[in-house]
Every structure is written in C-alpha cells, then in structure tokens.
Write an enzyme that holds these catalytic residues in place. Sequence first.
Site, PDB file in Angstrom:
ATOM      1  CD  GLU A 314      -2.594  -1.333   2.637  1.00 56.49           C
ATOM      2  OE1 GLU A 314      -3.774  -1.593   2.466  1.00 56.49           O
ATOM      3  OE2 GLU A 314      -2.111  -1.088   3.758  1.00 56.49           O
ATOM      4  CB  CYS A 410      -8.410   1.770   7.806  1.00 65.81           C
ATOM      5  SG  CYS A 410      -7.938   1.223   6.153  1.00 65.81           S
TER       6      CYS A 410
END
Length: 633
Positions: A314, A410
């Site tokens: 990521e 998230c």
Amino acid sequence: MKQMEFTNIHAYKADGFIRNWQEIIHTQAIPYQYAVMADQLPEPQSHTLQNFINAAKKIHGVHDENDFTGIVFHDSDAAKWAEAAAYTAATTGDPDIAAKLDAVIRLIADAQEPDGYLNTYFSLRRPDKKWTNLLEAHELYCAGHMIEAAVAHYEATGKRNFLDVMRKNADHIYKHFITERHEGWGGHPEIELALVKLYQATGDEKYLVLAKHFIDVRGTDTDFYSRENDRKGWKYWGMNPKDLTYSQAHAPVRQQKDAVGHAVRAAYLYAGMADIANLTDDSALFCACKNLWDSITKKRMYVTGGIGSTKDGEAFTGDYDLPNDTAYAESCAAAALIFFAARMAQGEIDGKYYDIAELAFYNAFLAGIQLDGKKFFYVNPLENIPGISGKISTHNHALSVRQDWFACACCPPNIARLLASFGKYAYGENEGTVFCNLYAAGKVQFGNGVQLQCTTGYPFDFNVQYSIQHGGKDIAVRIPAYSRHTTLKIDGKETEYTIKNGYIYIKKPISGTKIEIQLDNMPHKIYPHTKIFENSGNVAVSRGPIIYCFEGIDNAGDVLSLALKRSGTLTVGADTAPGGAPVLHAQAIRLQTGQSLYSFDPPKTAIDTATAIPYYTRANRGDTEMRVWLPEY
Ligand code: FUB
Ligand code: ZN
C-alpha cells in the site's frame, strides 16, 4: 513556530456543498457505520463493539473471554467513528448521535484495564504479549486513534470522561516508553499527532514529550525490529523486520528525504513531525518535512491528490511511477495527506499546502464515499476496465464499485471523521489574522473575535463572498494556484491586490464589509510531466479543484477508443453528473480499428464529443469503463 491554529469544531456552521456532505455523514454514514459495528444489520457485521464488550467481561472477571473478532487494529474503527460522531454531535446537536456516542464511550471505558492499558485484541487474545510486537500489532496506532476521538469528544462537549480514559492510557504508555525506557516506536505512526492533540487539550507537557520521543527515536536504531522479532516468540502477519522503509524507520526522521513505504503510515508520520517541528521550533525537523512534502507533491502524487502507487505494501514506489489502473491511492492516504498539508500550513503560511489539501479532498478523498454515504472505496485508481479491474490478480485491489464494508475497514470511518471536521481545516487563525484556507460556505466565529459569513456554491460556482459581521483583524484568503484570473471586490468596488505566498490579505475590514472574490471558472486541460511514463501523450481535464473523469456510461459505453482533440474546446455542459454537478464536454476523436489485435492500417477517426464527470462521482451508476487520462490527438 506555529503561525496558524485550527478553528474550534464549534466555530463553523456549514452551508452549501460542505453542509450537504456533513448531512450525509450525519444522517447516513454515522448511523450506518454504528449499525455495522454494533452488528445490528443482517450484514455486514464487523463485531467491533462486541470486542469491547468481551474485553470488559474478561477484565472485570465476569467471564473468562478470549473471543476477539477481526483484524489486530479493529478497535481503531470504533475510535474513528467516535471522533466523527463527536464532531457531528457538536455541529448538529443531534441527541441520537450523542446517545450512541455515549454508549460507545462507555464500552471503551469498560474495556480499559486497571493500569490504563486499552486494546481489545491484546486483552482478549494475547494478554501476556503486550508491547512485544510494535512492528505489526498496532497498539500505538489504536491508542492514537482513541486519543484523537477523546480529544474530539472533549472539544465537542466539554465532557472529560473519555479524555480521562485516554489520559490514563497515555500515562500508561508514557510509563512504558519514557519512565521504564522500553525501546521502540510504533510500526504504524499515528500516536505522534494524537499525543500532540492531547497535549493541546490538556496542557500537560508529558504528552508533548512522549510525542517528540516517538518522532526522535524512529529510525535511529536499524536493528530494533530485528531484535524485537527475535525475542517476541509470536507473530501476527510475519512482517519482515528488515524492511525498514515500509514503516519509515530506515533512517532518523530528520534525515529522511524521499516519501517511502506505506503511504498512510508515511503521511501520518509526516503530519506528526510537522506538529512537533511547529511546537518546538525545530527547524531541522521542519526542513525534513518540506523535503518530504516536495518528494510527494512534485514526484509521487496522482493528479487526483492520491498517494501510494502500488498495492504491494500500500505504498509509494519511485519518482513518477503513477500507474492509473493499478493505483492504490487509498482513501485514508488522501486523508493523511490533508492532515500533513494542514500542519505544514500551520508552520509556514503558504497557499501551496492548502492547494494540495483541496486537490486531495475533492478528488482522491471524496471518491472514497458513495453519494448516498453508505458505500466506500478503499482504493482509488484512475482507470477502471470492467472485467479486469477488481477481477484479475494484478488488479484485484482496484474494485469497480464501492463496498458496504471491508475486513480492514480503516477508510469508511476515516472519511466520516474528516468530512465531519472539515471546518477545522477550512478556516484558521492567529492573533492578528483569520485565514480562509478552503472555500467553505457558512458562518464562522473565530476565537480572535472575527465573525464572517461565507456565501458560495464552490466547488462548482467560483464566486465567493465574505460578509464580515465582526471585523477588526486581517482577513487572509487563499487564492488557488489553478486560478489564473482572479478579481477582488471590496464593498462592490474592484480592488487591486497582491498575493503573498498564495493568500490575499485584506487589512482589518470593519464590520459590514463585503469581500467578493471571483475565481477562474474555466475548465482546463492538464498535461503530465514527460517522466510520468504511464501518461505519455495523455491529458486530463479539471475545473477549479475538481478533476474530471470519463465514464463509459456517458460516452457510448467506450472510453478506450476516445481521444481528446488537440486544441479542442472544453466547455461546461448543461447536463449534470450524479449528485448534480455540471459535466464537462470536450471535443474528441473516436478511433475505429478493425477486429485484429494489431494492424498495419491506421485507425479511422470520427469527430465526437466526450463527456466528463467529477472523478469523485465516478462509479455511482455501476461498473463502467472509466479514465481520468485520455490520449490527445
Ligand atoms: O494498518 C492500519 C490501516 O489499515 C492502514 O492505515 C491502512 O493502509 C490499512 O492497511
Ligand atoms: Zn484506509
């Protein structure tokens, strides 16, 4: 040296575009996310709140529980939701949100151990392994989000109950890392900026000391994660302790120059660094922040303000590596970039910071939420190809349509908390000046006494009016770099101005003064640097801060054969995109090839008109081809 403070959450009563979004967060996203976390829907159910209930039973000896569900940082979803709910309770006064928030705070408080420790994963699953796996286990990250929520709740309500819980937790962390001198720092930064907020809310220097400690110690000992790995005797994912760049621990932070590793971790860290630099007058640290800012914004950021080029970690990759279809550009990373930008602007009043915050907000960030407030994108690519995107292994992260939840959730509550607190960033102040950093319709009551009303249909109308209801201080209004033609009128009279570091300053307007700014409302073509190899020969279109995209549904189902006409016109259309924003029309060329995969015959071309919608409104009508960048012929 801090030159600008955020406004208080009570200071801004939104109107217009921002109010519309805050209403969506208030009436849709917050109740929906609560229902998911409280397992009130048939699906999705995240069991987030059940973890707190289970931990409390165990801690209070009611039941010998070890039943934890979810990912190691599951608690942080509840924290981010609570933060969003606190802001929303403050700005709306909604008793239902306040009641849900009180209930969640009670659950959190009950799940705190007597010594202040608070983390349901460890309380339930690994009570004997606390603080042994900083690389992977997110204890400091979860604490950071909880602290942010507690400060938001205190700021919103004046109540100290949640703040006291998190002070006790922060004191526990202080004891572990400062008093008892245990080594290490959190694998996922977040605690740093949270402790700064706690320091500011309480005035207790201890929290500033602890925040600075985590900034100072990071990356100073390149063997720390390996030692930790050797002694811990358990693993969560089995992350490589030698991969230090992933968590920005490859060098002391003051020596870091390139933005590397996991993009959310990076930008949260840089935000915390900027906080500490601003509060402690640390010019070396601020200089590092500026280098990292330049690395991101000059070489490693998408045209949408998205950051993180690869799903592999990521993460950031290398300069100019900005692939469209496999972009990661996580919604949380866009939020984190905005947090970083806002703190840079506090240390150095320069419009370039809010230019980027604005870009990231209206594009990479806002694309993360469906117009109905109940579905979300985690990943925000700049190209969607049905059948490929979200389907094949190289693209399985780049989903075509928003999801109602994620195993790693998230993003949804992060989106909610930032939208709910938009006013904090839109306006700022110091003793002598108020700052209009972002154009945000509504009423603002600054701490330094100024009161103003902003009227605008921004970001789709470019006339912005400020009516000064209580004056006496300078008013600084950011003029975005995209606005090539800007006019200023004061009390109806066109007035000359100079732009100083991106802001127009109006000297102490008196009560009753009307300030009117007309920004550039022209659509523009944007050309990429030639080093962005993915986009050679391509062009994107924008108007104001909004980056547009071309969806198949508006373009005969096929955007892959579309090119924009070189020197062709770009106009604002009468039609509207999903959500009511105006579309753009571009003179275009349609390429027509034969059936063969390759051919010696050049494609036939036909004149066409391409229709573009704001990127953030994409994928509100199902899975359809989408491109931000088109070739120019
Ligand atoms: O690790 C916590 C959060 O989960 C990160 O910030 C996101 O990128 C996701 O990995
Ligand atoms: Zn996220």
